[in-house]
Enzyme design. Structure first.
Site, PDB file in Angstrom:
ATOM      1  N   GLU A  60      -1.669  11.602 -26.884  1.00 23.01           N
ATOM      2  CA  GLU A  60      -1.217  10.740 -28.074  1.00 23.01           C
ATOM      3  C   GLU A  60      -3.407  10.684 -28.832  1.00 23.01           C
ATOM      4  OE1 GLU A  60      -1.700   9.141 -25.299  1.00 23.01           O
ATOM      5  OE2 GLU A  60      -2.639   7.636 -24.430  1.00 23.01           O
ATOM      6  N   CYS A  77       0.228   9.718 -17.871  1.00 23.64           N
ATOM      7  CA  CYS A  77      -1.094   9.269 -17.511  1.00 23.64           C
ATOM      8  C   CYS A  77      -0.379   8.358 -15.969  1.00 23.64           C
ATOM      9  CB  CYS A  77      -2.328   8.288 -17.842  1.00 23.64           C
ATOM     10  SG  CYS A  77      -4.198   7.769 -17.305  1.00 23.64           S
ATOM     11  N   TYR A  78      -0.851   7.001 -16.880  1.00 20.13           N
ATOM     12  CA  TYR A  78      -0.139   6.198 -15.062  1.00 20.13           C
ATOM     13  C   TYR A  78       1.636   6.206 -15.758  1.00 20.13           C
ATOM     14  CZ  TYR A  78       0.221   1.334 -12.776  1.00 20.13           C
ATOM     15  OH  TYR A  78       1.515   0.767 -12.070  1.00 20.13           O
ATOM     16  N   SER A 134      -2.108 -12.321 -52.729  1.00 18.71           N
ATOM     17  CA  SER A 134      -3.287 -12.129 -52.604  1.00 18.71           C
ATOM     18  C   SER A 134      -4.542 -11.314 -53.734  1.00 18.71           C
ATOM     19  CB  SER A 134      -4.135 -11.979 -51.107  1.00 18.71           C
ATOM     20  OG  SER A 134      -3.552 -10.651 -51.314  1.00 18.71           O
ATOM     21  N   GLY A 135      -3.644 -10.405 -54.077  1.00 18.53           N
ATOM     22  CA  GLY A 135      -3.311  -8.865 -54.754  1.00 18.53           C
ATOM     23  C   GLY A 135      -3.380  -7.934 -53.960  1.00 18.53           C
ATOM     24  N   GLY A 136      -4.005  -8.223 -52.253  1.00 17.13           N
ATOM     25  CA  GLY A 136      -3.780  -6.898 -51.037  1.00 17.13           C
ATOM     26  C   GLY A 136      -2.353  -6.606 -51.342  1.00 17.13           C
ATOM     27  N   VAL A 137      -2.469  -5.136 -50.643  1.00 18.95           N
ATOM     28  CA  VAL A 137      -1.348  -4.518 -50.449  1.00 18.95           C
ATOM     29  C   VAL A 137      -0.252  -5.045 -49.708  1.00 18.95           C
ATOM     30  CG1 VAL A 137      -2.373  -2.901 -48.436  1.00 18.95           C
ATOM     31  CG2 VAL A 137      -0.787  -1.928 -50.054  1.00 18.95           C
ATOM     32  N   ASP A 138      -0.610  -5.869 -48.870  1.00 22.34           N
ATOM     33  CA  ASP A 138       0.633  -6.039 -47.565  1.00 22.34           C
ATOM     34  C   ASP A 138       1.777  -7.473 -48.344  1.00 22.34           C
ATOM     35  OD1 ASP A 138      -0.775  -4.964 -46.104  1.00 22.34           O
ATOM     36  OD2 ASP A 138      -1.738  -6.702 -45.303  1.00 22.34           O
ATOM     37  N   SER A 139       0.592  -8.308 -48.541  1.00 19.23           N
ATOM     38  CA  SER A 139       1.593  -9.870 -49.982  1.00 19.23           C
ATOM     39  C   SER A 139       2.457  -8.347 -50.247  1.00 19.23           C
ATOM     40  CB  SER A 139       0.139 -10.524 -50.133  1.00 19.23           C
ATOM     41  OG  SER A 139      -0.341 -10.094 -51.177  1.00 19.23           O
ATOM     42  N   GLY A 144      -2.420   3.098 -18.309  1.00 21.85           N
ATOM     43  CA  GLY A 144      -3.153   2.010 -17.777  1.00 21.85           C
ATOM     44  C   GLY A 144      -3.670   1.611 -17.294  1.00 21.85           C
ATOM     45  N   LYS A 201      -0.466  -0.231 -41.032  1.00 22.85           N
ATOM     46  CA  LYS A 201      -0.428  -0.520 -42.306  1.00 22.85           C
ATOM     47  C   LYS A 201      -0.297   0.886 -43.160  1.00 22.85           C
ATOM     48  CE  LYS A 201      -3.862  -2.503 -44.699  1.00 22.85           C
ATOM     49  NZ  LYS A 201      -3.870  -4.230 -45.688  1.00 22.85           N
ATOM     50  N   HIS A 222      -3.870  12.862 -22.164  1.00 21.74           N
ATOM     51  CA  HIS A 222      -3.394  12.146 -23.040  1.00 21.74           C
ATOM     52  C   HIS A 222      -2.612  12.828 -24.473  1.00 21.74           C
ATOM     53  CE1 HIS A 222      -4.449   8.049 -21.283  1.00 21.74           C
ATOM     54  NE2 HIS A 222      -4.902   9.173 -20.570  1.00 21.74           N
TER      55      HIS A 222
END
Ligand code: XMP
Length: 523
Positions: free
Chosen positions: A181, A92-93, A233-238, A65, A379, A179
């Site tokens: 990550e 860290c923090y 929409s044609g997008g991957v999420d929908s 943080g 994603k 860190h």
């Protein structure tokens, strides 16, 4: 009113709770934990013990943080985090807070340590199993632990930090000043995996197949016999969200695909074919091309274009939904980064929750309950679920495409002719880049029709025609981007083909700006 569901419960595998102190890298920690096949959730650092224990965490991670643990009003956690017997890794923090709470000594360093440092492991510990004795680690801190709390051993150091890692093997409490990550920490992945698997004893069980099975069961329980609608929409999420819902409730789902006329070449047909013919979903296709063009007539301002398109989309979606009876639920492809609660450190303000509407914000009076099966996913995990569900590569690997479509790639007024011009140029850019063997492959690539005309010569005649810009970028997430170093021969081919094949274009420019300072899209 659109009501939030009691979020679909995540899969009941072991959960790691990440308590967030406002670190830049909290999401990265969550991803690293999931990459070790362990499910993780981020909660604000001051989440109540009830909220934390309701997740039955198998381990807790405290993030870094921007604040100092030595500040009088330093952010803290419920003390039961350290006394409950649940394994804890403080980063860290998080490490400094753990040290401070359990009786260690901290000082504000004379010199702050930022960037790469050489990490030296100085004691045997499961945290560093399989890790080289010296490796590169990434540091970013001002305060330093100078004496670990009673019961803790020093596990690693750097030249600037004598307590770069500490641990109490009996209580399973560990802290790292570096860190783990970030990719610049060589042993980062191993340290996180060791903490999860070796110390906390969590099995690597967060797999997408189990996510799919459990999510389908959860959707069935949430929706019951209700009727559900979804905007494709044609997008991957929908696409992935709709497919999960269809697997759960079959014909109770109706998908609405609004053809705005602002999609890329053949895209509308491909979306409908994929969902209707391959996945056998009930898809209503609305031909709204004329309506969108009418709404965009005379509009030049990019924001105004976006607003008008958003409003028109909602109006059409609502009209279609009203044709169906008894609709109770709306599917949305909301992803985890959009729902993480985060507290702005230092502000002491309430929690801010980013809300996200992939149909652009729905009217209040539509009394629909949201079904958001992707709320727990990042994603890349959505793409993996898409693969597990057997969605075609064309959908799973689809490059990002803005909601307002080609309207924001036609600079200036959007007319049927100008959309046609950019669509034809875009197809050439896409076809040529996809046919080439490129390493790295650009993340996104497209054509932009500028409002500029310039003089050219074709045959024996003078031309005064349009300038098309070609944009190709490399990126990981669209937040930052670099222009792709496409081979000159490829650029030449794209340029020649567009000028020869697309009427009204006589000049091509290649966009060589990164983001920042430019954005990916031109509008
Ligand atoms: P910018 O232009 O903001 O774009 O640098 C970053 C990424 O976001 C995409 N983009 C959008 N995606 N709705 C979307 O779903 C939008 O309105 C929108 N505008 C930009 C863009 O294509 C790029 O990948």
């Amino acid at each position: 009113m659109v009501t939030q569901p009691n979020a679909i419960a995540p899969v009941r595998t072991a959960t790691v709770v990440i308590l967030d102190f406002g670190a830049q890298y909290s999401q990265l920690i969550a991803r690293r934990v999931r990459e070790a096949d362990v499910y993780s959730e981020i909660l604000p650092h001051d989440a109540s013990w009830e909220a934390i224990s309701a997740r039955e965490p198998a381990a807790i991670v405290l993030t870094g943080g921007p604040e100092s643990t030595l500040a009088p009003d330093a952010l803290g956690v419920d003390p039961r985090v350290f006394s409950s017997g649940i394994p804890v890794l403080g980063i860290c923090y998080g490490m400094q807070l753990m040290a401070r709470e359990l009786g260690g000594t901290l000082v504000r360093s004379q010199h702050r340590e930022f960037g790469a440092a050489t990490l030296e492991v100085v004691a045997q510990s499961p945290l560093f199993a399989g890790v080289a004795q010296t490796s590169r680690a990434w540091m970013s801190h001002g305060d330093t632990v100078v004496a670990p709390p009673p019961g803790f051993a020093t596990l690693a150091r750097t030249t600037g930090c004598a307590q770069a890692a500490i641990g109490d093997a009996t209580r399973k409490l560990y802290g790292v000043q570096f860190h783990p990550e970030v990719v610049h920490t060589d042993a980062g992945k191993s340290v996180i995996a060791n903490f999860l698997h070796e110390i906390a004893g969590i099995a690597a069980a967060w797999k997408m197949d189990s996510f799919v099975d459990t999510t389908i069961a959860n959707i069935k329980a949430q929706v019951g016999g209700g009727r559900v609608i979804c905007a494709l929409s044609g997008g991957v999420d929908s696409a992935v969200a709709a497919t999960l819902v269809a697997r759960a409730v079959g014909t109770q789902l109706t998908c609405i695909f609004v053809d705005t006329g602002l999609l890329r070449a053949n895209e509308g047909d491909a979306v409908v074919a994929a969902f209707r013919d391959v996945l056998h979903l009930d898809v209503v296709r609305v031909d709204a091309r004329e309506r969108f063009l009418a709404r965009l007539a005379g509009v030049i301002d990019p924001e105004e274009k976006r607003i008008r398109i958003g409003h028109e989309f909602i109006a059409i979606f609502e009209e279609e939904a009203n044709k169906l009876t008894d609709v109770g639920f709306l599917v949305q492809g909301t992803l985890y980064p959009d729902v993480i609660e985060s507290k702005t450190p230092g502000s002491k303000a309430g929690h801010k929750i980013k809300s996200h509407h992939n149909v652009g914000g729905l009217p209040e009076h539509m009394a629909l309950t949201l079904v958001e099966p992707l709320r727990a996913l990042f994603k890349d995990e959505v793409r993996e679920v898409g693969r597990v569900l057997g969605l075609p590569d064309a959908i799973v690997q689809r490059q990002p495409f803005p909601g307002p479509g080609l309207a924001v790639r036609v600079l200036g007024e959007v007319t049927a002719d100008r959309v046609e011009t950019v669509r034809a140029a875009d197809k050439i850019v896409t076809d040529e880049i996809e046919a080439a063997t490129l390493d790295p492959k650009p993340w996104q690539y497209f054509a932009v029709l500028t409002p500029l005309q310039s003089v050219g010569v074709m045959g024996d005649g003078r031309t005064y025609a349009n300038l098309v810009a070609v944009r190709a970028i490399t990126s990981e997430d669209g937040m930052t981007a670099d222009w792709a170093r496409l081979p000159h021969a490829l650029l030449e081919k794209i340029s020649t083909r567009i000028v020869n094949e697309v009427a009204g274009v006589n000049r091509i420019a290649y966009d060589i700006t990164s983001k920042p300072p430019a954005t990916v899209e031109w509008e």
